[in-house]
Design an enzyme around this catalytic site. Structure first.
Site, PDB file in Angstrom:
ATOM      1  N   ASP A   7      -4.397  41.161 -25.473  1.00 13.47           N
ATOM      2  CA  ASP A   7      -4.375  39.870 -26.170  1.00 13.47           C
ATOM      3  C   ASP A   7      -4.112  40.119 -27.641  1.00 13.47           C
ATOM      4  O   ASP A   7      -3.424  41.084 -27.966  1.00 13.47           O
ATOM      5  CB  ASP A   7      -5.667  39.088 -25.904  1.00 13.47           C
ATOM      6  CG  ASP A   7      -5.418  37.582 -25.939  1.00 13.47           C
ATOM      7  OD1 ASP A   7      -4.611  37.139 -26.761  1.00 13.47           O
ATOM      8  OD2 ASP A   7      -6.029  36.847 -25.142  1.00 13.47           O
ATOM      9  N   HIS A  28       9.020  48.498 -29.091  1.00 16.23           N
ATOM     10  CA  HIS A  28       9.566  49.119 -27.889  1.00 16.23           C
ATOM     11  C   HIS A  28       8.765  48.621 -26.693  1.00 16.23           C
ATOM     12  O   HIS A  28       7.532  48.518 -26.773  1.00 16.23           O
ATOM     13  CB  HIS A  28       9.451  50.649 -27.941  1.00 16.23           C
ATOM     14  CG  HIS A  28      10.286  51.269 -29.020  1.00 16.23           C
ATOM     15  ND1 HIS A  28      11.660  51.343 -28.954  1.00 16.23           N
ATOM     16  CD2 HIS A  28       9.940  51.821 -30.208  1.00 16.23           C
ATOM     17  CE1 HIS A  28      12.125  51.930 -30.053  1.00 16.23           C
ATOM     18  NE2 HIS A  28      11.101  52.233 -30.828  1.00 16.23           N
TER      19      HIS A  28
END
Ligand SMILES: *[C@@H]1O[C@H](CO)[C@@H](O)[C@H](O)[C@H]1NC(C)=O
Ligand SMILES: *[C@@H]1O[C@H](CO)[C@@H](O)[C@H](O)[C@H]1NC(C)=O
Ligand SMILES: *[C@@H]1O[C@H](CO)[C@@H](O)[C@H](O)[C@H]1NC(C)=O
Ligand SMILES: *[C@@H]1O[C@H](CO)[C@@H](O)[C@H](O)[C@H]1NC(C)=O
Length: 450
Positions: free
Chosen positions: A216, A291
């Site tokens: 989160d 990435h």
């Protein structure tokens, strides 16, 4: 007369406030607080036997040292069975060199600091930790356990060199604080939503050199917030950094995120709202590397996970996205630029520049702009501010997209049903950068005497 007054008065008013990194943090040094008084929890009933509740000894030590001194928790293993609500401190510090293992099961906040000024919370060995054992809750499907750390109305403060692990709920929130510095920390939580890393709604605070693992919020600004500088953050398998969720009376301005490395997260940066009103202005998101993330830049003013609030939408103005590099997981499924503004309150003065990201899967990606005005990619220029939607499909990698990875990228998530090991604080949080401050453990002991 009025003109003269305005001419003099306006200059400072118009100058954009910035976090003055020299003016944040405690106003009194740790050493002089320690010189005044040290309240060692072992003198207040604590036992490093990993079973005696350290809650009451911390509270008692706080009462004796909160008006000028240091609460000291020496190295050792302690059980935290009851939570501490520490209030009304001034010119004090808490040095947590031990490890607190949660054993209690109440909700709320394990460590709650409020109405306190000139305050420092740290570990002088950079090894102090709170082990929340959140997996005990998460294995049962609950994220309603306690949060680890919350600061409320704390000013002139720092929090640093601490390790927060596996909170049953949020890890660290700052509510209505000011003049803070938060740095050199690692937060490692379970792999699910609701286990936020750092949430801040406060003023004039500098957050830097932090690593977050969870699924989160990594480091997220909520409303209201002014003058927040977030730098050198490593979202090491996380939800990613964000702003929101925003709804009624949003009031956020002068927020900078810089040097943010995001790996295997839901997004690199998200501004999320659904309806609502108020404003977000003067936001700079610069030097981002990503990435393996689902979304990259994701401004979503129709965020479906949030209940629609009354209002035309939060007004976003003067939002600059600069120098984003790297790769996204699948750019045809989730393109790296998604700027979806409210059709009834279009975003203004949005700039996207030096943005080069490419897909890890397949050979195309899209950019989506909706009701967003400014400069760059699919944004519309001009000032008629009507609603529109433009999608651009890109089939060639933008030049200069390649970007370094961090050697320490987490390769598989910590689950939610077994203990999460306590890590050590890393010494780099962004490719090629070393932290602004040395770890406390590397400093001369005269700086943090115990
Ligand atoms: C402390 O107690 C917890 C159980 O509450 C246990 O999981 C942990 O391993 C213990 N720590 C040490 C260092 O023995
Ligand atoms: C925002 O919406 C709330 C609730 O609908 C309303 O009470 C408030 O006056 C509105 N604020 C502004 C600045 O429009
Ligand atoms: C836009 O925001 C930036 C900070 O991101 C600030 O430096 C600049 O002054 C702002 N521009 C205006 C016109 O307020
Ligand atoms: C990223 O996570 C991996 C696995 O837990 C860990 O080894 C590494 O130190 C983390 N990196 C940082 C900078 O937190």
């Amino acid at each position: 007369m009025l003109a003269a007054f305005l001419a003099i008065g306006l200059a400072p008013l118009l100058a954009i406030a910035q976090v003055d990194t020299d003016s944040v943090g405690p106003t009194t040094s740790y050493a002089s607080k320690a010189d005044n008084k040290i309240c060692n929890v072992l003198d207040y009933g604590a036992v490093a036997d990993n079973s005696t509740d350290i809650g009451p000894p911390i509270s008692d030590a706080w009462d004796e040292c909160k008006d000028g001194g240091v609460v000291y928790i020496p190295p050792g293993d302690y059980a935290l069975n009851t939570w501490v609500d520490l209030t009304g401190g001034s010119s004090c510090a808490i040095n947590l060199d031990g490890i607190l293992y949660r054993t209690g099961t109440d909700g709320g906040n394990m460590i709650y600091i409020e109405h306190t000024t000139d305050f420092e919370l740290l570990s002088s060995t950079s090894a102090g930790a709170v082990q929340g054992f959140g997996y005990v809750f998460h294995a049962e499907g609950s994220i309603d356990g306690p949060r680890i750390l919350r600061l409320y109305e704390v000013e002139d403060f720092s929090v640093h060199d601490l390790i927060l692990v596996d909170s049953p709920s949020f890890h660290f929130s700052m509510d209505t604080c000011s003049n803070g510095e938060v740095y050199n920390m690692i937060i490692r939580g379970g792999n699910e939503g609701g286990l936020d890393g750092i949430d801040i709604w406060s003023e004039n605070t500098w957050i830097h050199d932090i690593s977050v693992t969870n699924k989160d919020e990594c480091v997220t600004v909520k409303s209201p917030a002014q003058n927040i500088l977030v730098e050198s953050i490593y979202c090491n398998w996380s939800g990613g950094c964000a702003m929101g969720s925003l709804a009624d009376d949003t009031d956020i301005s002068d927020i900078t995120y810089r040097n943010i490395y995001t790996w295997s997260s839901n997004q690199m940066y998200m501004i999320k709202s659904n309806g609502g009103n108020g404003t977000v202005s003067n936001v700079l998101l610069e030097n981002f590397i990503g990435h393996g993330n689902a979304y990259s830049l994701d401004i979503d003013q129709y965020w479906s996970s949030e209940t629609t609030a009354a209002g035309d939408g939060v007004q976003l103005n003067n939002i600059t996205i600069n120098n984003w590099k790297g790769t996204e997981e699948d750019g045809a499924e989730r393109g790296p630029i998604r700027v979806v503004c409210s059709d009834t309150a279009p975003c203004t003065d949005v700039t996207i520049e030096d943005f080069a990201m490419w897909t890890e899967e397949g050979d195309s990606q899209w950019y989506l702009c909706e009701s967003a005005y400014g400069d760059g990619v699919c944004l519309e220029s001009g000032d008629d501010y009507t609603s529109y939607t433009t999608t651009v499909t890109v089939t060639a990698a933008p030049s200069g997209y390649s970007a370094p990875t961090m050697a320490a990228d987490l390769t598989s998530a910590f689950g939610t049903d077994s203990p999460i090991p306590i890590p050590t604080i890393p010494t780099s949080f962004y490719p090629g950068l070393t932290p602004y401050s040395s770890l406390a453990s590397a400093l001369p002991t005269s700086i943090y005497p115990v």
